[in-house]
Enzyme design. Structure first.
Site, PDB file in Angstrom:
ATOM      1  CB  SER A  68      52.592  96.343  61.445  1.00 52.03           C
ATOM      2  OG  SER A  68      53.261  97.006  60.513  1.00 52.03           O
ATOM      3  CG  ASN A 378      61.532  98.289  58.135  1.00 50.17           C
ATOM      4  OD1 ASN A 378      61.206  99.566  58.095  1.00 50.17           O
ATOM      5  ND2 ASN A 378      61.679  97.328  59.097  1.00 50.17           N
ATOM      6  NE  ARG A 504      66.887  91.873  62.265  1.00 50.98           N
ATOM      7  CZ  ARG A 504      65.390  91.988  62.139  1.00 50.98           C
ATOM      8  NH1 ARG A 504      65.361  91.224  63.568  1.00 50.98           N
ATOM      9  NH2 ARG A 504      64.717  92.210  61.453  1.00 50.98           N
ATOM     10  CB  THR A 508      56.892  88.385  66.198  1.00 49.33           C
ATOM     11  OG1 THR A 508      57.451  88.421  64.855  1.00 49.33           O
ATOM     12  CG2 THR A 508      57.244  89.929  66.562  1.00 49.33           C
ATOM     13  NE  ARG A 513      62.802  89.160  60.631  1.00 51.42           N
ATOM     14  CZ  ARG A 513      61.473  88.676  59.946  1.00 51.42           C
ATOM     15  NH1 ARG A 513      61.700  88.335  58.596  1.00 51.42           N
ATOM     16  NH2 ARG A 513      60.379  88.913  60.306  1.00 51.42           N
TER      17      ARG A 513
END
Length: 552
Positions: A68, A378, A504, A508, A513
């Site tokens: 991605s 996003n 949070r 990955t 964040r």
């Protein structure tokens, strides 16, 4: 290899893709994603797993090889369920298990899964696979194919596709063509036809709308596929593609994630013309954001929140015009801008539900509505229609007892549903939907942006020793661990006006964040810094502590 016993066939394949056991892999919402040079044994094992999944559900399963919006040196893989959804959560655990199994234990691991899940290995298994443009993707596809063949699965290799295109094709295959033709040409044809029909429903002589777009393809697969889409649109849109892969690296200072996080245009995109309509896709074309620069040189971002409210408002208008009584809702995360939530609730009168971060969570929550619109900020999102909604819309479009205006509204909804890729967020589909709505309203970018004003916000991230130290509840709006963190955040937020802040863990990597929102940009920046500093000290931050904001 196909004539060997299962254990032996698996061992032969594993010897070509040896697992060195030096890395721990995890399958999450984003699939498996890490450095490409260590993924070969994982893709072989994933090939085994998807054959088991296909036999377990007696349907075609998909795999797309992509990382991605990650840098070009990374890669990964996402498994696609029969109706185009993301992999079932219980099977994420099996994927993680098999990805970390040694070569010596791999045959026994597979046999245990076969027994535990009562899989009939005599059944056929069919896999659709595709890949993005990363240099590593071709070799990893071969590792995946070796795994599929070790368990005597069949496959179709579609080569280069966007992630949403493969999701679409898997659903088409498993609905026996009911959702569309499971080919790339079928994808373009369905969307182009629906786009034309929606536009025909709202032709107008007086309009400020312009169908000229500048598209940042992130030097990825989306750049290729949007150019192929253009060939089917009969010049209804004038699209110029930049960052098309001929120069520059994938996702390097470009793409939807760069634009969203940095709050500025990507490199390689001309934005000098005031009001110029600009779009950025991400690396595998499942996210999209819009933006423009105004006559004063100020950058304006129209992200997933703006797209979601535009789409939800338009569908609400059509439902009302068609006199259709359907339960509609907008699903966001806690990280949606507070102004968008207030606008949807107070102005559009669309109920808003909150889900945990990760599109699979939003997707499942959206299924609770007859018409569920979901987007992450996003730019990843889509619209889901229940079977009841589909039946009512189709019926109303042909009901002679309704007025012509009511039938026309229902007909527009029917074509709009065909234009939407309901399987997953799809940058190309979403872009065409947005253009249809702007065309119907006669809106410029300035008109769209004026619907509501985003509260100033800032996103930061803090590297930590172990992201699992952060635990959250209430759709990630409240931190339950480490002790004292939420109380500290509450105390910091109370010092600012019209403010919110959440933290949070990343899904990955070992980072936390931070999202902060306040009445001014200076306040939002300062709030984010204070919360990030508190996270750094309470959650075992590593490296340099957060830097004091320099904005003014």
């Amino acid at each position: 290899m196909n004539n060997l016993p299962v254990h032996q066939a698996i061992a032969v394949g594993a010897s070509k893709h040896p697992h060195k056991g030096k890395n721990v892999f995890s399958y999450g919402t984003a699939g498996i994603r890490c450095r490409a040079d260590i993924l070969d044994p994982v893709l072989y094992r994933l090939g085994l797993l998807v054959v088991l999944r296909s036999r377990a559900v007696r349907a075609t399963i998909g795999v797309v090889i992509t990382a991605s919006h990650n840098p070009e040196q990374d890669n990964g893989a996402k498994v696609v369920e029969p109706m185009g959804e993301m992999l079932l959560q219980t099977w994420e655990g099996y994927a993680t298990q098999i990805a970390n199994t040694s070569d010596e234990d791999l045959g026994q691991c597979v046999q245990s899964l076969i027994s535990e899940l009562n899989i009939d290995m005599a059944l056929p298994a069919n896999i659709f696979l595709a890949r993005d443009t990363r240099p590593s993707s071709f070799g990893l596809a071969q590792a995946l194919i070796d795994g599929i063949q070790a368990l005597k699965g069949d496959y179709i290799d579609y080569g280069l596709l966007s992630t949403p295109q493969l999701h679409y094709m898997v659903r088409c295959q498993n609905t026996q063509g009911g959702y569309g033709n499971p080919t790339e040409h079928g994808y373009y044809s369905k969307l182009a036809s629906a786009f034309t029909k929606v536009r025909e429903q709202s032709e107008t002589d007086e309009s400020e709308y312009t169908g000229e777009l500048s598209v940042d393809g992130a030097n990825g697969i989306g750049a290729l596929k949007i150019q192929q889409m253009c060939q089917h649109l009969n010049n209804q849109l004038k699209i110029s593609v930049y960052n098309d892969g001929t120069h520059g690296q994938l996702n390097d200072r470009c793409g939807a994630d760069f634009v969203k996080v940095q709050q500025k245009p990507p490199h390689g995109m001309p934005t000098e013309e005031a009001g110029r309509k600009c779009v950025s896709l991400d690396g595998d074309a499942d996210r999209i954001v819009y933006y423009f620069v105004d006559s004063d040189g100020v950058f304006h971002l129209l992200d997933g929140d703006k797209i979601a409210t535009l789409i939800a408002g338009y569908i609400q208008e059509l439902l009302t015009a068609a006199n259709l009584q359907l339960n509609m809702g907008l699903v966001q995360t806690a990280y949606a801008n507070g102004s968008s939530t207030q606008y949807a609730t107070d102005v559009l009168k669309v109920p808003v539900a909150c889900a945990c971060t990760g599109v699979k969570h939003l997707h499942h929550r959206a299924q609770d509505f007859d018409v569920g619109v979901y987007f992450e900020a996003n730019g990843h999102g889509t619209v889901l229609f229940s079977a009841l909604a589909t039946e009512k819309i189709n019926s109303a479009s042909q009901d002679e007892r309704l007025s012509s205006d009511q039938r026309q509204a229902a007909t527009t909804l029917k074509y709009l549903q065909d234009l939407i890729n309901e399987t997953v967020g799809d940058a190309i589909s979403d872009m065409l939907v947005v253009e249809c709505i702007l065309h119907a309203k006669g809106w410029t970018m300035t008109d769209w942006n004026a619907a509501y004003t985003d509260l100033p916000n800032r996103q930061l991230k803090v590297k930590v020793k172990d992201r699992r130290v952060i635990q959250t509840t209430n759709a990630e709006r409240c931190a339950t661990t480490p002790a004292g963190l939420q109380e500290a955040i509450d105390g910091i937020v109370s010092k600012y006006n019209n403010a919110r802040s959440f933290v949070r863990p990343s899904g990955t990597e070992d980072i936390v964040r931070i999202y902060a929102e306040a009445d001014t940009q200076v306040a939002a920046d300062s709030l984010a810094y204070e919360v990030a500093t508190k996270v750094y000290h309470l959650a075992d931050g590593v490296g340099d502590p957060p830097a004091q904001p320099s904005s003014s």
